[in-house]
Design an enzyme around this catalytic site. Structure first.
Site, PDB file in Angstrom:
ATOM      1  N   ASP A  11       0.776  -1.253   0.000  1.00 50.29           N
ATOM      2  CA  ASP A  11       0.000   0.000   0.000  1.00 50.29           C
ATOM      3  C   ASP A  11       0.808   1.305   0.000  1.00 50.29           C
ATOM      4  O   ASP A  11       0.463   2.240   0.746  1.00 50.29           O
ATOM      5  CB  ASP A  11      -0.961   0.029   1.199  1.00 50.29           C
ATOM      6  CG  ASP A  11      -2.009  -1.077   1.145  1.00 50.29           C
ATOM      7  OD1 ASP A  11      -1.969  -1.893   0.225  1.00 50.29           O
ATOM      8  OD2 ASP A  11      -2.866  -1.110   2.044  1.00 50.29           O
ATOM      9  N   ASP A  53      -4.524  -0.712  -1.734  1.00 53.43           N
ATOM     10  CA  ASP A  53      -5.839  -0.608  -1.139  1.00 53.43           C
ATOM     11  C   ASP A  53      -6.702  -0.069  -2.288  1.00 53.43           C
ATOM     12  O   ASP A  53      -6.306   0.901  -2.956  1.00 53.43           O
ATOM     13  CB  ASP A  53      -5.750   0.405   0.025  1.00 53.43           C
ATOM     14  CG  ASP A  53      -6.696   0.094   1.159  1.00 53.43           C
ATOM     15  OD1 ASP A  53      -7.117  -1.074   1.301  1.00 53.43           O
ATOM     16  OD2 ASP A  53      -7.027   1.033   1.919  1.00 53.43           O
ATOM     17  N   HIS A  55     -10.558   0.653  -2.966  1.00 53.66           N
ATOM     18  CA  HIS A  55     -11.936   0.656  -2.469  1.00 53.66           C
ATOM     19  C   HIS A  55     -12.957   1.198  -3.460  1.00 53.66           C
ATOM     20  O   HIS A  55     -12.668   2.132  -4.206  1.00 53.66           O
ATOM     21  CB  HIS A  55     -12.018   1.525  -1.206  1.00 53.66           C
ATOM     22  CG  HIS A  55     -11.172   1.030  -0.069  1.00 53.66           C
ATOM     23  ND1 HIS A  55     -11.260  -0.258   0.406  1.00 53.66           N
ATOM     24  CD2 HIS A  55     -10.225   1.653   0.686  1.00 53.66           C
ATOM     25  CE1 HIS A  55     -10.396  -0.398   1.404  1.00 53.66           C
ATOM     26  NE2 HIS A  55      -9.754   0.738   1.591  1.00 53.66           N
ATOM     27  N   HIS A  72     -10.633   6.909   1.215  1.00 53.56           N
ATOM     28  CA  HIS A  72      -9.247   6.871   0.737  1.00 53.56           C
ATOM     29  C   HIS A  72      -9.108   5.762  -0.281  1.00 53.56           C
ATOM     30  O   HIS A  72      -9.919   4.829  -0.312  1.00 53.56           O
ATOM     31  CB  HIS A  72      -8.282   6.621   1.914  1.00 53.56           C
ATOM     32  CG  HIS A  72      -8.529   5.304   2.590  1.00 53.56           C
ATOM     33  ND1 HIS A  72      -9.479   5.160   3.571  1.00 53.56           N
ATOM     34  CD2 HIS A  72      -8.010   4.075   2.389  1.00 53.56           C
ATOM     35  CE1 HIS A  72      -9.515   3.894   3.949  1.00 53.56           C
ATOM     36  NE2 HIS A  72      -8.638   3.204   3.238  1.00 53.56           N
ATOM     37  N   LYS A  97      -6.775  -4.916  -2.965  1.00 51.53           N
ATOM     38  CA  LYS A  97      -7.573  -5.392  -1.826  1.00 51.53           C
ATOM     39  C   LYS A  97      -8.562  -4.328  -1.374  1.00 51.53           C
ATOM     40  O   LYS A  97      -8.402  -3.149  -1.706  1.00 51.53           O
ATOM     41  CB  LYS A  97      -6.672  -5.802  -0.663  1.00 51.53           C
ATOM     42  CG  LYS A  97      -5.938  -4.630  -0.057  1.00 51.53           C
ATOM     43  CD  LYS A  97      -5.017  -5.092   1.061  1.00 51.53           C
ATOM     44  CE  LYS A  97      -4.237  -3.936   1.616  1.00 51.53           C
ATOM     45  NZ  LYS A  97      -5.072  -2.910   2.276  1.00 51.53           N
ATOM     46  N   CYS A 141      -2.239  -2.934   7.577  1.00 49.86           N
ATOM     47  CA  CYS A 141      -1.979  -3.923   6.529  1.00 49.86           C
ATOM     48  C   CYS A 141      -0.711  -4.716   6.766  1.00 49.86           C
ATOM     49  O   CYS A 141      -0.685  -5.931   6.559  1.00 49.86           O
ATOM     50  CB  CYS A 141      -1.962  -3.257   5.162  1.00 49.86           C
ATOM     51  SG  CYS A 141      -1.996  -4.475   3.855  1.00 49.86           S
TER      52      CYS A 141
HETATM   53  C1  VGL Z   1      -5.091   0.375   5.650  1.00 54.57           C
HETATM   54  C2  VGL Z   1      -6.220   1.860   6.963  1.00 54.57           C
HETATM   55  C3  VGL Z   1      -7.279   1.820   6.098  1.00 54.57           C
HETATM   56  C4  VGL Z   1      -3.864  -0.423   5.388  1.00 54.57           C
HETATM   57  C5  VGL Z   1      -6.147   0.326   4.778  1.00 54.57           C
HETATM   58  O1  VGL Z   1      -3.818  -1.073   4.329  1.00 54.57           O
HETATM   59  O2  VGL Z   1      -2.934  -0.408   6.214  1.00 54.57           O
HETATM   60  N1  VGL Z   1      -5.136   1.129   6.740  1.00 54.57           N
HETATM   61  N2  VGL Z   1      -7.227   1.059   5.003  1.00 54.57           N
HETATM   62 ZN    ZN Z   2      -8.527   1.148   3.317  1.00 54.48          ZN
END
Ligand code: VGL
Ligand code: ZN
Length: 203
Positions: A11, A53, A55, A72, A97, A141
């Site tokens: 990420d 990440d 979404h 985000h 993901k 993550c």
């Molecule tokens: C994550 C916060 C929100 C991560 C993903 O991948 O670490 N942290 N979404």
């Molecule tokens: Zn996230």
């Protein structure tokens, strides 16, 4: 050909770096170290995985739909792109993901490649026994990925010089590291990893 070691870059996206929608403090400062790891693994013909990440606009992961996070890393936005300083080789295996609007999915083991294959299957096909994990964020993550690796019989090496945490509570990264270690993950820094890989050589 078997590849016993692989790198997992987690990420390293605009939204997780300063000025991003969910900025990890100093999240961009690990990028030079990650680039060194990427070079080391590539030069030794070892697989490099990189997660994003990824979404949908509406997901339970976001505050406005019942979660804890500001929006985000929304699919196909600038915030979801890799940080421009990250130097991934063309052969890097990209994983996505967080697509399920009903779940959080922090772990890279819940990520899929472009063909819908899961990380664990890809690691098993390649014969990976040791995964080296760097990126963002230590307390989400990175943590869940390291623990899932161990749970799935893969040794997890957390790259101490190439991770940063969100630290909603100031001690979160420290607790996350303790938790990873208690599961059996190891911590590493560049010199050590470099020695390990050079000693074994490319297979
Ligand atoms: C994550 C916060 C929100 C991560 C993903 O991948 O670490 N942290 N979404
Ligand atoms: Zn996230």
């Amino acid at each position: 050909m078997k590849f016993k070691e692989a790198l997992l870059v987690v990420d390293v996206q605009n939204d997780f770096t300063p000025k991003g929608a969910l900025a990890v403090p100093k999240g961009d400062e690990i990028i030079p170290a990650l680039n060194k790891y990427i070079k080391l693994f590539s030069a030794n013909k070892l697989p490099v995985f990189a997660t994003r990440d990824w979404h949908p606009k509406e997901t339970k992961h976001f505050k406005q739909f019942g979660g804890v996070w500001p929006p985000h890393c929304i699919q196909n936005t600038k915030g979801a792109r890799f940080h421009p300083a990250l130097k991934l080789p063309t052969e890097a295996i990209l994983l996505y993901k967080g697509m399920d609007p009903g779940k959080d999915s922090y772990s890279a083991f819940q990520a899929l490649d472009a063909n819908g294959a899961e990380l664990l299957m890809l690691l098993n096909i390649l014969g990976v026994e040791d995964v080296y994990i760097g990126g963002l964020a230590t307390d989400y993550c990175v943590k869940f990925s390291a623990i899932d690796a161990v749970k799935n019989g893969i040794r997890a090496h957390v790259l101490l010089d190439a991770i940063k945490g969100v630290n909603m509570r100031p001690s979160d990264s420290e607790s996350a590291l303790k938790e990873m270690l208690s599961w059996g993950a190891k911590t590493q820094t560049f010199d050590n990893v470099s020695k390990r890989i050079k000693r074994k050589g490319a297979r």
